[in-house]
Design a protein around this motif. Sequence first.
Motif, short mmCIF file in Angstrom:
data_model
loop_
_atom_site.label_atom_id
_atom_site.label_comp_id
_atom_site.label_asym_id
_atom_site.label_seq_id
_atom_site.Cartn_x
_atom_site.Cartn_y
_atom_site.Cartn_z
N TYR A 50 3.64 1.86 0.81
CA TYR A 50 3.28 3.04 1.58
C TYR A 50 1.82 3.11 2.01
CZ TYR A 50 7.92 4.85 0.54
OH TYR A 50 9.28 5.02 0.44
N ASN A 51 0.91 2.54 1.25
CA ASN A 51 -0.49 2.54 1.69
C ASN A 51 -0.64 1.85 3.05
OD1 ASN A 51 -2.10 3.94 -0.20
ND2 ASN A 51 -1.84 2.27 -1.65
N ASP A 52 0.19 0.87 3.30
CA ASP A 52 0.17 0.15 4.56
C ASP A 52 1.10 0.79 5.60
OD1 ASP A 52 -0.56 -2.23 6.18
OD2 ASP A 52 1.57 -2.72 5.96
N SER A 53 2.27 1.24 5.17
CA SER A 53 3.27 1.72 6.14
C SER A 53 2.99 3.14 6.65
CB SER A 53 4.68 1.63 5.57
OG SER A 53 4.89 2.56 4.52
N TYR A 54 2.48 4.03 5.82
CA TYR A 54 2.21 5.39 6.30
C TYR A 54 1.28 5.39 7.52
CZ TYR A 54 4.20 8.02 2.29
OH TYR A 54 5.01 8.60 1.37
N PRO A 55 0.13 4.71 7.45
CA PRO A 55 -0.73 4.71 8.64
C PRO A 55 -0.03 4.11 9.85
CG PRO A 55 -1.98 4.02 6.73
CD PRO A 55 -0.54 4.08 6.31
N LYS A 56 0.66 3.01 9.67
CA LYS A 56 1.31 2.33 10.80
C LYS A 56 2.44 3.16 11.40
CE LYS A 56 0.32 -2.41 9.40
NZ LYS A 56 0.92 -3.65 8.88
N ILE A 57 3.19 3.83 10.58
CA ILE A 57 4.35 4.58 11.07
C ILE A 57 3.96 5.95 11.60
CG2 ILE A 57 6.48 5.74 10.34
CD1 ILE A 57 7.08 3.21 8.70
N TYR A 58 3.11 6.67 10.89
CA TYR A 58 2.84 8.05 11.25
C TYR A 58 1.51 8.29 11.98
CZ TYR A 58 6.69 8.75 8.01
OH TYR A 58 7.91 8.68 7.38
N PHE A 59 0.44 7.68 11.54
CA PHE A 59 -0.88 8.10 11.99
C PHE A 59 -1.49 7.26 13.11
CE2 PHE A 59 -0.26 9.53 7.58
CZ PHE A 59 -0.24 10.89 7.82
N ILE A 60 -1.40 5.96 13.02
CA ILE A 60 -1.98 5.12 14.08
C ILE A 60 -1.32 5.38 15.43
CG2 ILE A 60 -2.40 2.75 14.85
CD1 ILE A 60 -2.82 2.04 11.85
N PRO A 61 0.01 5.53 15.51
CA PRO A 61 0.60 5.86 16.81
C PRO A 61 0.07 7.17 17.40
CG PRO A 61 2.29 5.04 15.35
CD PRO A 61 1.05 5.24 14.51
N ILE A 62 -0.18 8.16 16.56
CA ILE A 62 -0.74 9.42 17.05
C ILE A 62 -2.15 9.18 17.60
CG2 ILE A 62 -1.51 11.75 16.42
CD1 ILE A 62 0.62 11.73 14.20
N ILE A 63 -2.96 8.48 16.83
CA ILE A 63 -4.33 8.21 17.26
C ILE A 63 -4.33 7.51 18.61
CG2 ILE A 63 -6.42 6.87 16.75
CD1 ILE A 63 -5.62 7.30 13.69
N GLU A 64 -3.54 6.45 18.73
CA GLU A 64 -3.54 5.66 19.96
C GLU A 64 -2.94 6.44 21.14
OE1 GLU A 64 -5.24 2.86 20.27
OE2 GLU A 64 -5.80 3.19 18.18
#
Length: 136
Positions: A50-64
């Motif tokens: 989850y430390n790796d998947s949470y950012p990739k799934i939820y947060f990085i797409p929002i940022i980009e």
Amino acid sequence: MGLKENRFTKTFQEEQFPALKAQILEAAGFDIVFNIEWSTLFEDRFLHLYNDSYPKIYFIPIIEAFKSICSDEMGKEALADSLKEIHITNTKDHHNPKNAYSFTDGVLTMDHSPILNAPDVKDRTNVLTELLENNL
């Protein structure tokens, strides 16, 4: 949630989430309410990912997506006028963002599995950007 999940959530909220939230708010240019149903974002056997998947799934797409949308004043104003809340949950284990994302009454809902297709950040970003642009 059990003790392991509670510990992980507390650590993620204290160590990773503040920086991710700051990047989202910087990209958007305004304050946004986050409604994250942390207790739905777990499957015990995947806790180590989850430390790796949470950012990739939820947060990085929002940022980009926000960076793309807010690249000009028109986009910034449209997002600020329309988006009131980001709701993150996992009620149906969706792994396809076309089924996992919705935008209704100012609420962006991300109902996505916390683990499935984690590397597909670009796909999630593209679907999210298109959804928002079509509804702002």
